[in-house]
Structure formats: C-alpha cells, structure tokens
Design an enzyme around this catalytic site. Sequence first.
Site, PDB file in Angstrom:
ATOM      1  N   GLY A 290     -13.976  85.222  22.399  1.00 25.64           N
ATOM      2  CA  GLY A 290     -13.408  84.863  23.685  1.00 25.64           C
ATOM      3  C   GLY A 290     -11.932  85.168  23.841  1.00 25.64           C
TER       4      GLY A 290
ATOM      5  N   GLY B 241     -10.703  88.153  23.610  1.00 23.20           N
ATOM      6  CA  GLY B 241     -10.580  89.470  24.232  1.00 23.20           C
ATOM      7  C   GLY B 241     -10.474  90.621  23.256  1.00 23.20           C
ATOM      8  CE  LYS B 242     -13.472  89.580  17.956  1.00 25.01           C
ATOM      9  NZ  LYS B 242     -13.653  88.142  18.049  1.00 25.01           N
ATOM     10  CB  THR B 243     -15.048  93.507  22.973  1.00 26.63           C
ATOM     11  OG1 THR B 243     -15.670  92.843  21.882  1.00 26.63           O
ATOM     12  CG2 THR B 243     -15.852  94.736  23.318  1.00 26.63           C
ATOM     13  CB  SER B 244     -11.580  93.681  27.006  1.00 31.23           C
ATOM     14  OG  SER B 244     -11.469  92.348  26.670  1.00 31.23           O
TER      15      SER B 244
ATOM     16  CG  ASP C  86     -20.153  92.323  21.943  1.00 27.30           C
ATOM     17  OD1 ASP C  86     -20.615  91.215  21.657  1.00 27.30           O
ATOM     18  OD2 ASP C  86     -19.806  92.664  23.069  1.00 27.30           O
TER      19      ASP C  86
ATOM     20  CB  THR D  40     -17.055  86.167  24.164  1.00 24.39           C
ATOM     21  OG1 THR D  40     -16.804  87.519  24.518  1.00 24.39           O
ATOM     22  CG2 THR D  40     -17.335  86.073  22.693  1.00 24.39           C
TER      23      THR D  40
END
Lengths: 589, 119
Positions: A23, A25-28, A50, A508
């Site tokens: 949550g 914001g790693k992926t973005s 993910d 997330t």
Amino acid sequence: MYSLFNPNQMAVTPFLFFTGKGGVGKTSTACATAVALADQGKKVLLVSTDPASNLQDVLEVELTNDPKPIPSVANLSACNIDPEQAAKAYKESVVGPYRGKLPDAVLATMEEQLSGACTVEIAAFDEFSHLLADEEILAQYDHVLFDTAPTGHTLRLLQLPTAWSGFLEDSTHGASCLGPLAGLEGKKALYKKAVDSLSDGDKTTLILVARPDNSSLLEADRASFELKEIGIKNQLLIVNGLLQSHQPEDRVSTAFYKRQRAAIEQTPEALKQVMTYSLPYVSYSLTGVENLRHLFSSYAITSFETEEEGEPLDLPGLNSVIDDFSEHNTRVIFTMGKGGVGKTSVASAIAVGLSEKGHQVHLTTTDPAAHLAYTFEGSGIRDNLSISSINPDIEVARYKETVIEQAGSGMTEEELAYLKEDLESPCTEEIALFQAFAKVVEKSENEIVVIDTAPTGHTLLLLDSTEAYHKEMSRSTGDVPDSVKKLLPRLRNPKETGVVIVTLAEATPVLEAARLEEDLKRAGIEPKWWVINQSLYATNTADAVLRGRAISEKKWICKVDAELAEKCAIIPWLEEEKIGYDQLKEFIL
Amino acid sequence: MKKVEIFDPAMCCSTGVCGPTVDPELTRIASAVYSLEKKGFAISRHNLTDDPGAFVDNKQVNQVLVDKGPDALPVVLVNGKVVKIAEYPTTEELAEWFETAPSELQEKPRVRVSLNINN
C-alpha cells in the site's frame, strides 16, 4: 523539504529493488521509474511480484513470468512473478504425486506445513535469483527493476552455513523456513551470485518506499537497518504521496498536510542518513502509461478527469458494528489487517462503544502501552472498561528464550545459530502473540475482550493439528498451553467470536485484506465485518487533490461491499491521529 | 543387527522449532538418531513433508495411515515391523534395540560442511 524523485536526473544502477509494506506504492513507483528510464532510450525490464497482477492494469497488458515487450512503451519489457503461485506450484509438486497413494488427511498435514509465509518468501527469492544471476539478462537490459525485495530474514538464512550443509549432507537436520529450497542444492552457486549482486553497490540500489506517516517511516527504518546489516548498503528513500500544498480553509486538507509534515519531522535518526526524495500526492490513480509519465512531471492533478463522482454510496458507520456485537453478545472481538490500516484505533473505538452501552469490556492492544495511556489520559473513561497491552518485543523475546532453553540444549553452535534464525521468522511473532492474548482471554471470562490483532489461518491450523497430535502423544512434553487450547474452539464459534477486517479503500490494502480473509476461512473462521478506515470519500473535503483521491476510493469501497464483506462499515478520515476517549465516544455515537 | 525406521509426521524441520510449540522430544530424537547413524547403526528417519514416497512404499506404514490417519505418526518400525504408533522410542528403547548404552546416544550433532555464501 526533499527534492522530488526523478530518475531522469540521477545516476541509476543496473538493478533497482523497491521495498516497503503493502500500500505504500511500490508497484506504481517502480512502474513510473521503468517508464521514465525507457523513455530515455534505456533498455528496461520490470519484474513484478504482485500477486494481484496490478501491474497488468497499470501497463494494460497481460503479463506472464517470461519478459514481454510493452507495446505502448518502447524499450520496456515486463514480467510478473507471482510468489504465491510459485509457492503453490512448489507445494503441488511435493504433494501432487501422492494423491490417491496416501490418505487425504495425511496429505492435508503436508500441505499445511508448506503454507506458511516463509514458503512464499523463499519461492519469490528463488524466482528472482535467476534474473539477478543471469549474465544474458544483464547483457540484454540496461536496467532491471523489481517491485519487491527479499527480506533480511530470507537473506540471513541463505548466509548461514547450516542452511546449506543441512540440505546437502544431512536430511535429519534439514531446514525449516527454507523448505521450498530443499533438494535444490544445484542452486547454491546461483543464490550466491544473486546475493553478491544484491550487496554490490555499483550494481544494485535498494529503494525504500514509505508513506509520510509514522508507522510507514518506522517500517522503512527497520528494513533499512536490516538490509544494511546484511551488506545492501546502497539505499535511498522515497517518501511517496507527499501533499505539496493545502487549502487553509479546508479542514481535512489542512489536517492531512500538517499530519504528514509532523510525521516527517519524526523520521527516525538512522533513516534521516539515507538519501531521501519525495513523490507528490496525486489525485489520479497511477494506472495507464500517461498517468505514470505525469508523476515525474509532478502534476498533482491530471488534465483529464478519468473518474466520475457518480451516485453517492450509503454505508453504515462504526456504530452499526458496535450495535451488532452488543446485540449478539459477542465475547471475543478481533480487529485484523495489515500494518498501518488503523487496527488499534478501530479496536479502541469498538471497546469504548461497547463500554458506553454498559458492557464490561477489556481492551488489549499490541500498540506500546504509552500510546494508549496517552490517548485515554484525563478523559472520562468508564470503570467498566479496562485496558492492557501486549508488547510484541517482550513476548517474542520471552518466547524465543523458552524455545532455546527447551530445544537448544545439546546443539552445536552452528545449529544454535540456525535455530535462532528460524526464530526470526514471521511465524514466531505470530505464535508468541497468540499465546500472549490467549492468556488475556482466559483471564477475562466475564468481560468482552477486544484485541487489535489476530492470528492467521496458517497459525490456527498448525496449532490445531499440533493439539490433535499431542493428544495422541502421551509422552510429549512440548505442549500447547491450556489457554491456547481453550481459545481455539471459541474462535470458530461465530456466536462467541467476531472478527473485523480493517482495510483502506485502495487497491493493495483491499487485496491483502481479501487474502487474510481467505486464509482465515481455511481455518474455519468467517470474518463478520469489514471496516473501511480513513476514507477520504467519507469526508467532505473540497481540496481538489484529495477529492480526486476520494473518488478513486469508490471503486474499492464498492468491491468490498459487493464482493468481499458480509457486512461493511466505513469510517471517514479523521483530523486527529491519536484520538482520545471523548473523541472516540463522539465518533461512534 | 536390528534395523530401525522412524516415520515422522509432516513437519517443516526435524527439530520442531518452527512449529507452534517446541517439543524437546524432537531434539532428543534428532540427537539420538545422529549418534546412532554415526556409529554405523541401521537407523533412518523419514519426514512426511520431505519424503512422502517412503510412506507409500512401506506397506505397513501405509496401512497404519489408512487405518488411523495422520495422528498415528510417528510410526516406528524395528526390522520391518511396527512397534510404536504415535510416539517416539525412548533413549532406553533405542539402546536396547542396538545393544548399546543410553549414554552413548547423546552425542551432539556436528555440522560437517561450512560454506559462507558471502565469500
């Protein structure tokens, strides 16, 4: 304040690992970085782990575990490794061949042993160690970005000589957390190379991603320390979602801004030494390549509105949860969720609400006692509400001591080192805490007990099978404590126990909460309520950036309400972070 | 010489520390088996999670599992015959089977290979 993170204005190592709790914001962030580097003309591979395949939505492409070019971004390829899938595949490869040959009940005990968090963690490491050690990959790409990083626990295990000698030489002293690696001794050189690459500062940068709030920064501090110790020293910190300005006349916006700034001022000292950048809080959700490109140009608001406000949603508040538990005379209430979603506040509010209704209530929390004492200090707390706290550090330390005392005698130094590392696994903390609050529940037979944490289904199933096993084993001295034995059947009784899943209205946290629920269902426990906490949607903010976010929450609120929750309540984002007794009271009425 | 086989329940490690409770029994057995193996005695241990094949191939053990389910583990076989169900042999029993002294069975296991993955 910090300069904005911008990969176009810095030297970038070949490997980038993004780490942080769900949550943040790693992926973005990883995605936006990958797009920016690819736009510079660099050959980039983005590796996601993910499990919800968020990345596929972000890039608008179906991904597999083989790298695949992204049509809308020249020079960018991506692949998605699902560690849960990898762990499942591993589990099936072990259990599958014996279906029909061994009784189902026997197979079930095998499967449970292979269902822990460690199995998933190690399976993930196994998957990406190939990418780290493969010379061909390095030759093909200028940068490889991972939206996750191995934990200190995994890496330390791999460094212990016993971990390897255990498998290679002596099956009777095999490993535990490393289960999924058993029999893969051929991979020793590969893992060594992967670990070498990780700790080479010219090759790898570890990017810690955190939100500007206290618990997230503390978590980043812990990860930073742990990974530094193991040799991953090239680190930088991104404070993600920093509100750049606020509207003084909008109360929510002002409080939001001030809370973030206060949290940043309280950044742990050690973390302050890490080079820090920020990324702005933006109104739009980071899906689609255009939105990702916007991020580094630091537009807080897109020129195009993608989401409509639509029909307002109507969900009950926390008072409905309290009424429900009060009416049904629920005796044990757990609030559960991942870190940072506000489990403790929700548990406190439920406890206060029930005590206001005249019930005898005992609230026990894993938050440091000082915090709660402060929260309720000088307020009109009723004498039918008592509070205790379980300090996870103390409980875990005590549990470890007991284990080492019981099992460590007669072990060599190397084995003891291995045993100690085994005890660093996430399961240990869970079991230690479970034992601690089982004691609290046992002591409070005439009270409603509210607890701000809950065991996972995996722990419950293990405890359960252990208990059954020990019934058969008359001689055994390693026993499940009585308080735990008594609590297990009570947990499964919906008349007695209520589980509340706490989440935030974001991708997330909702997906993680859904997995928690699945895991509990496996153990025969049906969560009764979902509470969506800290919802901007439920406030009346007029701030343009926050309003944008509020609208993007709607999709997740609908998903929880329609697909996941039996019953769903919502709590608006509150101006005060540490709410006292009187505010809690006001809030639940 | 007698041949002893121990069929363990599913567990992630033979010391039992990673489970929800710690069973000193498991540590005791691990040490005893290690000592016996080192002296060249015919003793073996099979963990259901690591070595499920052994539980299929051994008809006796398989039958116990079919009849009694996973709670019947550990199963102990001496010369191919089931002698114990749902409990481990005591140190005295092991000493008796192998005609040795119980004190001989408490040797500490040693790790033989030392490899630092960082070097």
